[in-house]
Write a protein that holds these residues in place. Sequence first.
Motif, PDB file in Angstrom:
ATOM      1  N   MET A   1       0.858  -1.170   0.000  1.00  0.00           N
ATOM      2  CA  MET A   1       0.000   0.000   0.000  1.00  0.00           C
ATOM      3  C   MET A   1       0.902   1.230   0.000  1.00  0.00           C
ATOM      4  O   MET A   1       1.790   1.356   0.835  1.00  0.00           O
ATOM      5  CB  MET A   1      -0.894  -0.028   1.241  1.00  0.00           C
ATOM      6  N   PHE A   2       0.639   2.139  -0.916  1.00  0.00           N
ATOM      7  CA  PHE A   2       1.356   3.406  -0.998  1.00  0.00           C
ATOM      8  C   PHE A   2       0.539   4.477  -0.289  1.00  0.00           C
ATOM      9  O   PHE A   2      -0.692   4.404  -0.245  1.00  0.00           O
ATOM     10  CB  PHE A   2       1.555   3.818  -2.460  1.00  0.00           C
TER      11      PHE A   2
ATOM     12  N   ASP B   1      -3.326   0.982  -3.613  1.00  0.00           N
ATOM     13  CA  ASP B   1      -2.540  -0.233  -3.819  1.00  0.00           C
ATOM     14  C   ASP B   1      -1.443  -0.048  -4.849  1.00  0.00           C
ATOM     15  O   ASP B   1      -0.341  -0.569  -4.695  1.00  0.00           O
ATOM     16  CB  ASP B   1      -3.440  -1.393  -4.251  1.00  0.00           C
ATOM     17  N   GLN B   2      -1.751   0.648  -5.925  1.00  0.00           N
ATOM     18  CA  GLN B   2      -0.805   0.841  -7.021  1.00  0.00           C
ATOM     19  C   GLN B   2      -0.666   2.331  -7.319  1.00  0.00           C
ATOM     20  O   GLN B   2      -1.646   3.082  -7.226  1.00  0.00           O
ATOM     21  CB  GLN B   2      -1.295   0.125  -8.285  1.00  0.00           C
ATOM     22  N   LEU B   3       0.525   2.736  -7.694  1.00  0.00           N
ATOM     23  CA  LEU B   3       0.734   4.118  -8.111  1.00  0.00           C
ATOM     24  C   LEU B   3       0.003   4.372  -9.424  1.00  0.00           C
ATOM     25  O   LEU B   3      -0.238   3.449 -10.208  1.00  0.00           O
ATOM     26  CB  LEU B   3       2.225   4.398  -8.270  1.00  0.00           C
ATOM     27  N   ASP B   4      -0.333   5.633  -9.680  1.00  0.00           N
ATOM     28  CA  ASP B   4      -1.010   5.953 -10.935  1.00  0.00           C
ATOM     29  C   ASP B   4       0.004   5.982 -12.086  1.00  0.00           C
ATOM     30  O   ASP B   4       1.181   5.637 -11.906  1.00  0.00           O
ATOM     31  CB  ASP B   4      -1.795   7.261 -10.806  1.00  0.00           C
ATOM     32  N   ASP B   5      -0.418   6.412 -13.248  1.00  0.00           N
ATOM     33  CA  ASP B   5       0.451   6.417 -14.428  1.00  0.00           C
ATOM     34  C   ASP B   5       1.644   7.360 -14.282  1.00  0.00           C
ATOM     35  O   ASP B   5       2.632   7.229 -15.012  1.00  0.00           O
ATOM     36  CB  ASP B   5      -0.351   6.791 -15.676  1.00  0.00           C
TER      37      ASP B   5
ATOM     38  N   ALA C   1      -6.951  10.343  -9.031  1.00  0.00           N
ATOM     39  CA  ALA C   1      -7.219  10.183  -7.597  1.00  0.00           C
ATOM     40  C   ALA C   1      -8.336   9.189  -7.345  1.00  0.00           C
ATOM     41  O   ALA C   1      -8.491   8.696  -6.227  1.00  0.00           O
ATOM     42  CB  ALA C   1      -7.550  11.528  -6.963  1.00  0.00           C
ATOM     43  N   ARG C   2      -9.081   8.857  -8.366  1.00  0.00           N
ATOM     44  CA  ARG C   2     -10.164   7.876  -8.192  1.00  0.00           C
ATOM     45  C   ARG C   2      -9.610   6.500  -7.838  1.00  0.00           C
ATOM     46  O   ARG C   2     -10.344   5.635  -7.398  1.00  0.00           O
ATOM     47  CB  ARG C   2     -11.033   7.833  -9.434  1.00  0.00           C
ATOM     48  N   GLY C   3      -8.298   6.297  -7.996  1.00  0.00           N
ATOM     49  CA  GLY C   3      -7.658   5.049  -7.600  1.00  0.00           C
ATOM     50  C   GLY C   3      -7.308   4.980  -6.126  1.00  0.00           C
ATOM     51  O   GLY C   3      -6.850   3.947  -5.639  1.00  0.00           O
ATOM     52  N   ILE C   4      -7.539   6.071  -5.396  1.00  0.00           N
ATOM     53  CA  ILE C   4      -7.279   6.073  -3.956  1.00  0.00           C
ATOM     54  C   ILE C   4      -8.296   5.151  -3.291  1.00  0.00           C
ATOM     55  O   ILE C   4      -9.492   5.227  -3.557  1.00  0.00           O
ATOM     56  CB  ILE C   4      -7.368   7.500  -3.385  1.00  0.00           C
ATOM     57  N   SER C   5      -7.808   4.283  -2.416  1.00  0.00           N
ATOM     58  CA  SER C   5      -8.707   3.315  -1.784  1.00  0.00           C
ATOM     59  C   SER C   5      -9.061   3.679  -0.345  1.00  0.00           C
ATOM     60  O   SER C   5     -10.097   3.249   0.157  1.00  0.00           O
ATOM     61  CB  SER C   5      -8.093   1.917  -1.818  1.00  0.00           C
ATOM     62  N   GLN C   6      -8.209   4.449   0.318  1.00  0.00           N
ATOM     63  CA  GLN C   6      -8.458   4.807   1.723  1.00  0.00           C
ATOM     64  C   GLN C   6      -7.999   6.234   1.995  1.00  0.00           C
ATOM     65  O   GLN C   6      -7.022   6.712   1.409  1.00  0.00           O
ATOM     66  CB  GLN C   6      -7.696   3.884   2.665  1.00  0.00           C
TER      67      GLN C   6
END
Length: 132
Positions: free
Chosen positions: A1-2, A41-45, A108-113
């Motif tokens: 987790m990043f 979980d994963q960094l963006d592009d 930012a829509r990839g942010i999980s928490q």
Amino acid sequence: MFSITVRDHMMIAHSFQGEVFGPAQRLHGATFIVDATFRRDQLDDDNIVVDMGKAGAELRGVIEDLNYSNLDDKEEFKGVNTSTEFLAALIADRLVAQIHQGALGDNARGISQVAVTLHESHVAWASYERSV
């Protein structure tokens, strides 16, 4: 987790209802250092969690109406104990709403928490963490 964390501060006045709060039932002030942590979980592009500048600006934006105010005077908090824990959750919820509205950018829509910590002093703080 990043994760990345941005920091700001706010000064408020408020009082509490209930004997458990002792002298804090009277109107008093608090200065909070506010940390907002964004996780994914994963960094963006671009190999980042989220743009730190945008994250800091959004944090400032969601606490702006609280800063330098007496929370007891705000209609939305009438009859509410605006504890440190309550305020951490309120700020986290506001940040998540900003993510959903696209204010932190499409990636930012990839942010999980999101986690928010309010530091009351160097020896006491409270946090709230939630899923996006």
